[in-house]
Design a protein around this motif. Sequence first.
Motif, PDB file in Angstrom:
ATOM      1  N   ARG A  89      23.482  80.687  26.780  1.00 65.46           N
ATOM      2  CA  ARG A  89      23.631  79.811  27.940  1.00 65.46           C
ATOM      3  C   ARG A  89      23.176  78.396  27.595  1.00 65.46           C
ATOM      4  NH1 ARG A  89      20.496  81.149  33.383  1.00 65.46           N
ATOM      5  NH2 ARG A  89      21.693  83.048  33.206  1.00 65.46           N
ATOM      6  N   ARG A  92      25.720  76.730  25.452  1.00 64.51           N
ATOM      7  CA  ARG A  92      26.858  76.230  26.230  1.00 64.51           C
ATOM      8  C   ARG A  92      26.509  74.908  26.899  1.00 64.51           C
ATOM      9  NH1 ARG A  92      29.459  79.607  31.290  1.00 64.51           N
ATOM     10  NH2 ARG A  92      31.102  78.132  31.841  1.00 64.51           N
ATOM     11  N   GLN A  93      25.282  74.842  27.427  1.00 66.50           N
ATOM     12  CA  GLN A  93      24.869  73.614  28.105  1.00 66.50           C
ATOM     13  C   GLN A  93      24.692  72.461  27.108  1.00 66.50           C
ATOM     14  OE1 GLN A  93      22.384  76.357  31.180  1.00 66.50           O
ATOM     15  NE2 GLN A  93      21.810  74.243  31.205  1.00 66.50           N
ATOM     16  N   LEU A  95      26.254  72.170  24.313  1.00 65.19           N
ATOM     17  CA  LEU A  95      27.575  71.770  23.823  1.00 65.19           C
ATOM     18  C   LEU A  95      28.211  70.743  24.760  1.00 65.19           C
ATOM     19  CD1 LEU A  95      29.692  72.638  21.529  1.00 65.19           C
ATOM     20  CD2 LEU A  95      30.918  73.628  23.455  1.00 65.19           C
ATOM     21  N   ARG A  96      28.053  70.976  26.055  1.00 64.83           N
ATOM     22  CA  ARG A  96      28.637  70.044  27.021  1.00 64.83           C
ATOM     23  C   ARG A  96      28.034  68.643  26.839  1.00 64.83           C
ATOM     24  NH1 ARG A  96      30.723  71.106  32.174  1.00 64.83           N
ATOM     25  NH2 ARG A  96      29.819  73.179  32.202  1.00 64.83           N
ATOM     26  N   GLY A 111      33.385  75.076  20.913  1.00 69.10           N
ATOM     27  CA  GLY A 111      33.546  75.383  22.339  1.00 69.10           C
ATOM     28  C   GLY A 111      34.743  76.278  22.595  1.00 69.10           C
ATOM     29  N   PRO A 115      33.712  80.075  24.322  1.00 72.62           N
ATOM     30  CA  PRO A 115      33.700  79.395  25.625  1.00 72.62           C
ATOM     31  C   PRO A 115      32.499  79.774  26.495  1.00 72.62           C
ATOM     32  CG  PRO A 115      35.501  81.002  25.487  1.00 72.62           C
ATOM     33  CD  PRO A 115      34.926  80.880  24.121  1.00 72.62           C
ATOM     34  N   ARG A 116      31.923  80.956  26.304  1.00 78.20           N
ATOM     35  CA  ARG A 116      30.743  81.348  27.087  1.00 78.20           C
ATOM     36  C   ARG A 116      29.448  80.895  26.413  1.00 78.20           C
ATOM     37  NH1 ARG A 116      32.208  82.328  31.865  1.00 78.20           N
ATOM     38  NH2 ARG A 116      30.221  83.379  32.172  1.00 78.20           N
TER      39      ARG A 116
END
Lengths: 223, 226
Positions: A89, A92-93, A95-96, A111, A115-116
């Motif tokens: 998680r 993912r954060q 990466l954004r 990404g 994707p998750r």
Amino acid sequence: MSAALLLLADGRFPAGGHAHSGGAETAVAEGRITDAATLAEFCRGRLHTTGLVAAALAAAATAGADPLALDGAADARTPSPVLRAVSRRLGRQLLRAARAAWPSPALDRLGAARPRGAHQPVVLGVAARAAGLTPLDAARATAYEAVSSPATATVRLLALDPFESAAVLARLGPEVDAVAEAAEAAARRALSEGLDALPAASAPLLDIGAERHAAWPTRLFTS
Amino acid sequence: MHQDHPEVFPQRHTMSASGGGRRALRVGLGGPVGSGKTATVAALCRALRDEVAIGVVTNDIYTREDADFLLRQAVLAPERITAVETGACPHTAIRDDISANLEAVEDLEEQAGPLDLVLLESGGDNLTATFSKGLVDVQIFVIDVAGGDDIPRKGGPGVTTSDLLVVNKVDLAEHVGADLDRMATDAAAQRGGLPTVFTSVARGQGIEPVAAWIRERLARKAAGAA
Ligand SMILES: Nc1nc2c(ncn2[C@@H]2O[C@H](COP(=O)(O)OP(=O)(O)O)[C@@H](O)[C@H]2O)c(=O)[nH]1
Ligand SMILES: [Mg+2]
């Protein structure tokens, strides 16, 4: 030292870390962190175990190892399902935020492939590379995060004097540097010898604590 | 008479892993603890759910209470309601580091979508907490008369800049000695023409103007997208 490293390691970089305590919330509740001295011990333990592993994964990603293979290596080194999910998680954060800060095809590819979320240290390593940083930089940022996250959380959890918390981090500085250097050396070995050369130190109490924490009905931090 | 913020759907850099495409109107509901945000979300769901597909993201400080309340009230199907844990710092999660909330919205749209409207309730915070434009299209700030009738006069980002100010619990005004006329005058002076609505959500009063305001935003979004 580059300004990009300061940005990547800044606790205010918007990558989700503020909601996590690095295991400190459980340790506080179970009486293992009660003051600055016990916070320092907790941070030291985390630094030399999961901190070292994460720093080596990050350095290897920055050095150009295959991020998806590293993602598997991170899974293998994270026995707690809860911590595996947390790491993905946060990945993912991160990466954004990293895609906004340092746009690069490598981050886009990661990404698209995960994707998750890929594991956070792997994303950090790829982001560091996109930012023009070195493997040692990535290891430093990751090793520092291993201690800064519980230290910051403990200020909120125990109302610990923030100056004491900062002093704990400052005293741990040389150890953070040493762990980062060891992690970078391991990452170099992994590039020639394979990913099995990456460290696999673990801290069972962090794993057990994270599993327990996730079952609490009420908590201040996500992990 | 009032005017709205000129820029209704600001450019966003959400850097999501998944692609673009149609996405819901995102409405943030902020305001102090206990002002009636969850009650307003529940009332809005009841008022709008037969017209549009709605999802809700709650930001609970240390529990899932708000999400659980909405689930118990059965205002929406369970898969339309999700909770974000904000790590002791609710304003960070809606303003400085919005990544967890963005993910919650994206996951909702992916798993329960397509949605027309996503309501994001902030964890109750102080009067300075506002939503990032990277997270929501428009925001509603909910205060209540029992929190003190001088709150509109004191201003602060929530009161002065929110797209809609809701002053809730007007049924309590006489009990706490709140002067509603004064609150209305102060709010008008602070907000430079932005709208203010007085409600008594728990008594089922006043939600219709709020729902109408959201309908208007949805219509504008549809017109802009067409
Ligand atoms: N008297 C009165 N109570 C209300 C009203 N709206 C909400 N409440 C009550 O205020 C309390 C807090 O409401 P809630 O929606 O949970 O506030 P939140 O913390 O802002 O989400 C609850 O006990 C509600 O029933 C209202 O219009 N009048
Ligand atoms: Mg609420």
